[in-house]
Scaffold this active site. Structure first.
Site, PDB file in Angstrom:
ATOM      1  N   PRO A 148       0.843  -1.202   0.000  1.00 40.93           N
ATOM      2  CA  PRO A 148       0.000   0.000   0.000  1.00 40.93           C
ATOM      3  C   PRO A 148       0.873   1.245   0.000  1.00 40.93           C
ATOM      4  CG  PRO A 148       0.074  -0.962   2.196  1.00 40.93           C
ATOM      5  CD  PRO A 148       0.836  -1.893   1.300  1.00 40.93           C
ATOM      6  N   MET A 149       0.627   2.147  -0.953  1.00 42.59           N
ATOM      7  CA  MET A 149       1.397   3.390  -1.055  1.00 42.59           C
ATOM      8  C   MET A 149       0.435   4.549  -1.294  1.00 42.59           C
ATOM      9  SD  MET A 149       4.600   2.138  -3.443  1.00 42.59           S
ATOM     10  CE  MET A 149       3.558   1.175  -4.564  1.00 42.59           C
ATOM     11  N   ALA A 150       0.544   5.565  -0.444  1.00 41.95           N
ATOM     12  CA  ALA A 150      -0.357   6.716  -0.553  1.00 41.95           C
ATOM     13  C   ALA A 150      -0.173   7.407  -1.892  1.00 41.95           C
ATOM     14  CB  ALA A 150      -0.083   7.696   0.585  1.00 41.95           C
TER      15      ALA A 150
ATOM     16  N   ARG B  45       7.826   0.502  -4.307  1.00 39.57           N
ATOM     17  CA  ARG B  45       8.304   1.448  -5.304  1.00 39.57           C
ATOM     18  C   ARG B  45       8.931   0.798  -6.533  1.00 39.57           C
ATOM     19  NH1 ARG B  45      11.446   4.889  -1.096  1.00 39.57           N
ATOM     20  NH2 ARG B  45      11.162   2.959   0.065  1.00 39.57           N
TER      21      ARG B  45
ATOM     22  N   ASP C 225      13.291  -2.740  -0.001  1.00 37.81           N
ATOM     23  CA  ASP C 225      14.415  -2.884  -0.947  1.00 37.81           C
ATOM     24  C   ASP C 225      14.302  -4.117  -1.835  1.00 37.81           C
ATOM     25  OD1 ASP C 225      15.391  -0.619   0.209  1.00 37.81           O
ATOM     26  OD2 ASP C 225      17.177  -1.528   1.083  1.00 37.81           O
TER      27      ASP C 225
ATOM     28  N   GLN D 174      -6.481  -1.086   4.034  1.00 30.57           N
ATOM     29  CA  GLN D 174      -5.651  -0.719   5.178  1.00 30.57           C
ATOM     30  C   GLN D 174      -6.278   0.460   5.910  1.00 30.57           C
ATOM     31  OE1 GLN D 174      -1.689   1.494   5.159  1.00 30.57           O
ATOM     32  NE2 GLN D 174      -0.967  -0.604   5.425  1.00 30.57           N
TER      33      GLN D 174
ATOM     34  N   CYS E  82       3.671   3.086   8.612  1.00 27.57           N
ATOM     35  CA  CYS E  82       3.904   4.331   7.886  1.00 27.57           C
ATOM     36  C   CYS E  82       4.822   5.243   8.692  1.00 27.57           C
ATOM     37  CB  CYS E  82       2.583   5.050   7.607  1.00 27.57           C
ATOM     38  SG  CYS E  82       2.811   6.564   6.651  1.00 27.57           S
TER      39      CYS E  82
ATOM     40  N   ASN F 150       9.280  -7.030   3.490  1.00 24.39           N
ATOM     41  CA  ASN F 150       9.113  -5.801   2.716  1.00 24.39           C
ATOM     42  C   ASN F 150      10.356  -4.932   2.896  1.00 24.39           C
ATOM     43  OD1 ASN F 150       7.361  -2.737   3.220  1.00 24.39           O
ATOM     44  ND2 ASN F 150       7.694  -3.670   1.235  1.00 24.39           N
TER      45      ASN F 150
END
Length: 350
Positions: free
Chosen positions: A16-18, A228, A205, A70, A100, A203
């Site tokens: 999950p990424m904002a 990413r 790298d 989430q 976060c 999670n």
């Protein structure tokens, strides 16, 4: 691989990424080999549930399951209510955000800041589990290795979370203090895996098929979560799946396929966000796709001047038409291209 009673297609997850993992992006990653994707963070503040931002984040129209949402907050009762609010809107799995590192989240003692208050963190986890239990909805949790180098408590908390009924744990291999600096360390993830019986997800790298294989071996984790490295490269999931199954690399995608994927993604994106917000929020996605391609930086600057969705879409189509005339396939990705520390941006991964 299961989360509670829910089977997953594989053990390759989208983080999950904002501002990134909205419904169009999640659908794209799932279509390209991801077995599971978690939504952007939804606040537990009831007064914000009817906001346009939250309604977009809670949009799962046409998304293949399982639907995972989430939630974030600091009050156990509010978090339990937020869980049920999202279950009523289609969530099949609830994930609690304790990972976060963003200041705007941690300053309110949410996200990874909760790891400083173990009693409250456990109270929240228990309240959400108890709320979701009667609905047969599994609850998962994402956290960091700790608050700081001197305060690593992921193992203790993992045991406590398992004890109150959390059914999967994701661990980002950094402290909150690190943010995204330095390198992720996997020893703590391995220690969490050894300490609990529920599935553990690694999670941090994870940027290539080789890195996935190495991280799974080093941690014993049940799955990996990629953030990413999937930006502008959503086909990374099928590349990893192929490598894990065969030990061989897939050829880079054809330019024509990437053109189709991005143009379809943009249409879905515009449909969710509308004209004004859509054209502006799509810029980052376009920039990620073209950053390592010939003329990519000049094209990115040009895209930032366009304020119309149709014109933006056509500019992308024309760019890839010209690129396709010069090459059949994209260049092979390198670890440097995918290194998340080289690609910091305004959004914060949860």
């Amino acid at each position: 691989m299961h989360i509670g009673h829910i089977p997953l297609a594989n053990r390759l997850f989208v983080a999950p990424m904002a501002g990134v993992t909205d419904r169009p992006f999640r659908q794209l990653c799932k279509a390209l080999g991801a077995g599971y994707a978690v939504s952007e963070m939804v606040t537990s503040r009831k007064d914000l549930w009817n906001s346009l931002k939250t309604s977009r984040r809670a949009n799962h129209e046409g998304e293949p399951g399982p639907i995972a949402v989430q939630i974030a907050g600091t009050d156990a009762a509010m978090m339990a209510e937020a869980a049920l609010y999202n279950v009523d809107r289609g969530a099949e799995i609830i994930d609690i955000n304790m990972g976060c590192p963003a200041k705007k989240v941690c300053n309110k003692w949410a996200g990874s800041a909760l790891m400083q208050n173990e009693a409250l963190a456990i109270e929240i986890a228990q309240a959400v589990v108890e709320a979701c239990g009667p609905r047969n909805v599994p609850v998962t949790l994402k956290m960091r290795t700790g608050w700081s180098q001197d305060h690593k408590n992921a193992v203790q908390l993992a045991r406590a979370f398992e004890g109150v009924g959390i059914q999967m744990l994701t661990v980002h291999g950094r402290t909150r203090e690190q943010g995204y600096k330095g390198h992720a360390e996997y020893d703590t993830i391995a220690a969490v895996k050894a300490a609990v019986g529920v599935p553990v997800v690694a999670n941090g790298d994870i940027t290539s098929p080789e890195k996935v294989k190495a991280v799974l071996a080093a941690t014993g984790a049940d799955a990996v979560m990629i953030g990413r490295a999937a930006q502008g490269r959503p086909w990374i999931f099928r590349e990893i799946g192929h490598y894990l199954a065969t030990g061989e690399h897939l050829a880079p995608p054809l330019v024509a396929e990437v053109r189709r994927l991005l143009l379809d993604h943009l249409q879905d994106h515009y449909g969710l966000y509308g004209e004004l917000t859509g054209v502006r929020s799509a810029r980052k996605h376009i920039a990620w796709y073209v950053r390592a391609l010939p003329g990519g930086e000049d094209f990115r600057q040009h895209i930032n001047t366009i304020e119309d969705c149709a014109a933006q879409w056509q500019a992308v189509a024309d760019y890839f038409d010209a690129l396709g005339a010069a090459m059949d396939r994209l260049p092979a990705a390198s670890d440097a291209d995918a290194d998340p520390r080289e690609r910091m941006h305004e959004q914060e991964a949860h």
